[in-house]
Design a protein around this motif. Structure first.
Motif, PDB file in Angstrom:
ATOM      1  N   PHE A   1      -7.179   2.797   5.230  1.00  0.00           N
ATOM      2  CA  PHE A   1      -6.874   1.218   5.129  1.00  0.00           C
ATOM      3  C   PHE A   1      -8.095   0.719   4.236  1.00  0.00           C
ATOM      4  O   PHE A   1      -9.020   1.581   3.928  1.00  0.00           O
ATOM      5  CB  PHE A   1      -6.989   0.371   6.490  1.00  0.00           C
ATOM      6  CG  PHE A   1      -5.847   0.515   7.364  1.00  0.00           C
ATOM      7  CD1 PHE A   1      -4.296  -0.036   7.192  1.00  0.00           C
ATOM      8  CD2 PHE A   1      -5.702   1.772   8.138  1.00  0.00           C
ATOM      9  CE1 PHE A   1      -3.585   0.132   8.179  1.00  0.00           C
ATOM     10  CE2 PHE A   1      -4.294   1.961   8.980  1.00  0.00           C
ATOM     11  CZ  PHE A   1      -3.396   1.166   8.801  1.00  0.00           C
ATOM     12  N   ALA A   2      -7.912  -0.431   3.644  1.00  0.00           N
ATOM     13  CA  ALA A   2      -9.229  -0.735   2.632  1.00  0.00           C
ATOM     14  C   ALA A   2     -10.346  -0.706   3.226  1.00  0.00           C
ATOM     15  O   ALA A   2     -11.403  -0.360   2.388  1.00  0.00           O
ATOM     16  CB  ALA A   2      -8.413  -2.134   2.241  1.00  0.00           C
ATOM     17  N   LEU A   3     -10.522  -1.206   4.408  1.00  0.00           N
ATOM     18  CA  LEU A   3     -11.789  -1.386   5.080  1.00  0.00           C
ATOM     19  C   LEU A   3     -12.363  -0.247   5.858  1.00  0.00           C
ATOM     20  O   LEU A   3     -13.369  -0.092   6.225  1.00  0.00           O
ATOM     21  CB  LEU A   3     -12.134  -2.663   5.874  1.00  0.00           C
ATOM     22  CG  LEU A   3     -11.707  -4.086   4.922  1.00  0.00           C
ATOM     23  CD1 LEU A   3     -12.070  -5.198   5.738  1.00  0.00           C
ATOM     24  CD2 LEU A   3     -12.557  -3.906   3.600  1.00  0.00           C
TER      25      LEU A   3
ATOM     26  N   PRO B   1      -2.931  -0.837   3.981  1.00  0.00           N
ATOM     27  CA  PRO B   1      -3.010   0.637   3.968  1.00  0.00           C
ATOM     28  C   PRO B   1      -3.199   1.239   2.563  1.00  0.00           C
ATOM     29  O   PRO B   1      -2.605   0.625   1.681  1.00  0.00           O
ATOM     30  CB  PRO B   1      -1.874   0.946   4.585  1.00  0.00           C
ATOM     31  CG  PRO B   1      -0.827   0.101   4.514  1.00  0.00           C
ATOM     32  CD  PRO B   1      -1.605  -1.191   4.380  1.00  0.00           C
ATOM     33  N   LEU B   2      -3.878   2.345   2.201  1.00  0.00           N
ATOM     34  CA  LEU B   2      -3.772   3.153   0.942  1.00  0.00           C
ATOM     35  C   LEU B   2      -2.670   4.102   1.108  1.00  0.00           C
ATOM     36  O   LEU B   2      -2.540   4.954   0.191  1.00  0.00           O
ATOM     37  CB  LEU B   2      -4.997   3.722   0.963  1.00  0.00           C
ATOM     38  CG  LEU B   2      -6.291   2.616   0.895  1.00  0.00           C
ATOM     39  CD1 LEU B   2      -7.412   3.561   0.493  1.00  0.00           C
ATOM     40  CD2 LEU B   2      -6.127   1.676   0.096  1.00  0.00           C
ATOM     41  N   GLY B   3      -1.862   4.164   1.811  1.00  0.00           N
ATOM     42  CA  GLY B   3      -0.872   5.231   1.879  1.00  0.00           C
ATOM     43  C   GLY B   3      -0.301   5.525   3.141  1.00  0.00           C
ATOM     44  O   GLY B   3      -0.791   4.736   4.379  1.00  0.00           O
ATOM     45  N   GLU B   4       0.819   6.392   3.583  1.00  0.00           N
ATOM     46  CA  GLU B   4       1.342   6.644   4.760  1.00  0.00           C
ATOM     47  C   GLU B   4       0.202   7.456   5.719  1.00  0.00           C
ATOM     48  O   GLU B   4      -0.648   8.023   5.284  1.00  0.00           O
ATOM     49  CB  GLU B   4       2.617   7.476   4.642  1.00  0.00           C
ATOM     50  CG  GLU B   4       3.607   6.920   3.983  1.00  0.00           C
ATOM     51  CD  GLU B   4       4.460   5.594   4.841  1.00  0.00           C
ATOM     52  OE1 GLU B   4       3.990   5.570   5.875  1.00  0.00           O
ATOM     53  OE2 GLU B   4       5.440   5.050   4.412  1.00  0.00           O
ATOM     54  N   SER B   5       0.591   7.442   6.950  1.00  0.00           N
ATOM     55  CA  SER B   5      -0.279   8.202   7.870  1.00  0.00           C
ATOM     56  C   SER B   5       0.053   9.767   7.553  1.00  0.00           C
ATOM     57  O   SER B   5       1.155  10.061   7.145  1.00  0.00           O
ATOM     58  CB  SER B   5       0.005   7.930   9.288  1.00  0.00           C
ATOM     59  OG  SER B   5       1.504   8.144   9.716  1.00  0.00           O
TER      60      SER B   5
ATOM     61  N   GLY C   1       0.818  -1.045  -0.097  1.00  0.00           N
ATOM     62  CA  GLY C   1      -0.114   0.048   0.077  1.00  0.00           C
ATOM     63  C   GLY C   1       0.811   1.241   0.076  1.00  0.00           C
ATOM     64  O   GLY C   1       0.369   2.164   0.327  1.00  0.00           O
ATOM     65  N   GLY C   2       2.085   1.130  -0.304  1.00  0.00           N
ATOM     66  CA  GLY C   2       2.938   2.142  -0.349  1.00  0.00           C
ATOM     67  C   GLY C   2       3.291   2.964   0.944  1.00  0.00           C
ATOM     68  O   GLY C   2       3.454   4.149   1.161  1.00  0.00           O
TER      69      GLY C   2
END
Length: 338
Positions: A42-44, A23-27, A1-2
């Motif tokens: 995150f995805a969900l 995750p869809l990316g960093e925090s 998720g990078g």
């Protein structure tokens, strides 16, 4: 998720225990109503907490049906960020987005788009756990692709064949119409590094101008460059190609985005009398970005009682900068000034 996995982070421990997927990316951090929040999509679901209460991890889905204004602002700002991670724009008045939120379908994995099947046209948007669609122009008749899973033969999306979706929550009247552009949100950008000091005091000067600039993307690099400790310039606002609006400097401060130039019959420090707006340049300027720029300019004009001709390009003030903003559709943009 990078993103980098940190086994000691509360977000990552919570995401693992709750099986939220990748995750869809960093925090990142944002500021809403004067409070700073950390978040990570995150995805969900998207996780967030109020800084520095790192262990008080909360789920964005818990705000799905909030009605009080502060919670709605928090929810919609976090959803805007979550949709952006999936290269989509969040529209709080769209039926798709209201129902995806209510049904907790997870992150958007695409923006909405249209397809044709036979003589019918469909609007479609893909989410982590399902895909939503409807027959155009029946915008409020939103259906779930999962309802077609047990069809006796390969499903063809048609109003006659598709099983009815689960009962949808009642939508406002605006959702019965073709989706219109949503109200934009200004995200207070908080740099992960020490804040730059490329701004100063207005010395009592009034805001008289809005000055447009451009900078090559991606927007994350623009934000990083403008907030670096050694930066020599920064704008008050940065508008991304996807329409996201970031504020880096308070309007009360004079950001170092311009400099000395001739205006109103004399040479003066434009920084002290203006607000700087930088547009991410990623090829052509997309419609979503131009709409966001127009909304921001008109919002600031109303706030500071500025006429339409107070919106200028930096090249209008600095002839030695003939392409700032570069390749910008200026005449079409001026028509958007109310």
């Amino acid at each position: 998720g990078g993103a980098t996995f940190h086994p000691d982070w509360a977000f990552h421990q919570f995401a693992l225990a709750s099986k939220l997927g990748p995750p869809l990316g960093e925090s990142a951090t944002i500021t809403i109503d004067g409070a700073q929040y950390a978040f990570q999509p995150f995805a969900l679901d998207t996780l967030y907490n109020k800084v520095p209460n790192w262990s008080d991890v909360r789920r964005l889905s818990q705000l799905a049906n909030s009605a009080d204004a502060p919670s709605v602002r928090l929810r919609d700002t976090l959803l805007t960020q979550t949709y952006a991670r999936g290269a989509a724009i969040y529209h709080p008045d769209w039926a798709f987005h209201q129902l995806a939120r209510t049904w907790n379908l997870g992150a958007a994995l695409s923006d909405s788009y249209r397809v044709a099947s036979g003589s019918a046209q469909y609007a479609i948007q893909v989410y982590a756990t399902d895909t939503l669609y409807n027959v155009i122009p029946n915008w409020a008749d939103v259906r779930r692709l999962s309802q077609l899973a047990n069809a006796p033969r390969p499903a063809v999306l048609s109003a006659r064949e598709a099983p009815a979706a689960a009962p949808a929550p009642k939508l406002p009247a605006s959702a019965q119409l073709e989706p219109a552009p949503a109200a934009f949100h200004i995200v207070q950008y908080s740099s992960p590094q020490a804040l730059a000091v490329a701004f100063g005091d207005r010395s009592g000067s009034k805001i008289n101008l809005l000055v447009l600039h451009s900078a090559p993307g991606p927007v994350a690099q623009i934000l990083a460059d403008m907030t670096a400790l050694d930066t020599q310039g920064m704008s008050h606002y940065v508008v991304a190609a996807d329409g996201a609006i970031y504020q880096l400097v308070s309007d009360d401060c004079a950001a170092w985005h311009a400099g000395m130039a001739d205006w109103n019959g004399r040479r003066q420090n434009i920084n002290r009398i203006s607000l700087g707006i930088t547009a991410e340049q990623a090829g052509n300027y997309p419609a979503a970005q131009l709409a966001a720029l127009a909304w921001l300019a008109n919002t600031l004009r109303a706030r500071y009682e500025l006429p339409a001709d107070a919106v200028l390009r930096w090249s209008d003030l600095a002839p030695d900068k003939p392409s700032d903003p570069d390749a910008f559709p200026w005449e079409a943009f001026r028509k958007r000034m109310k």
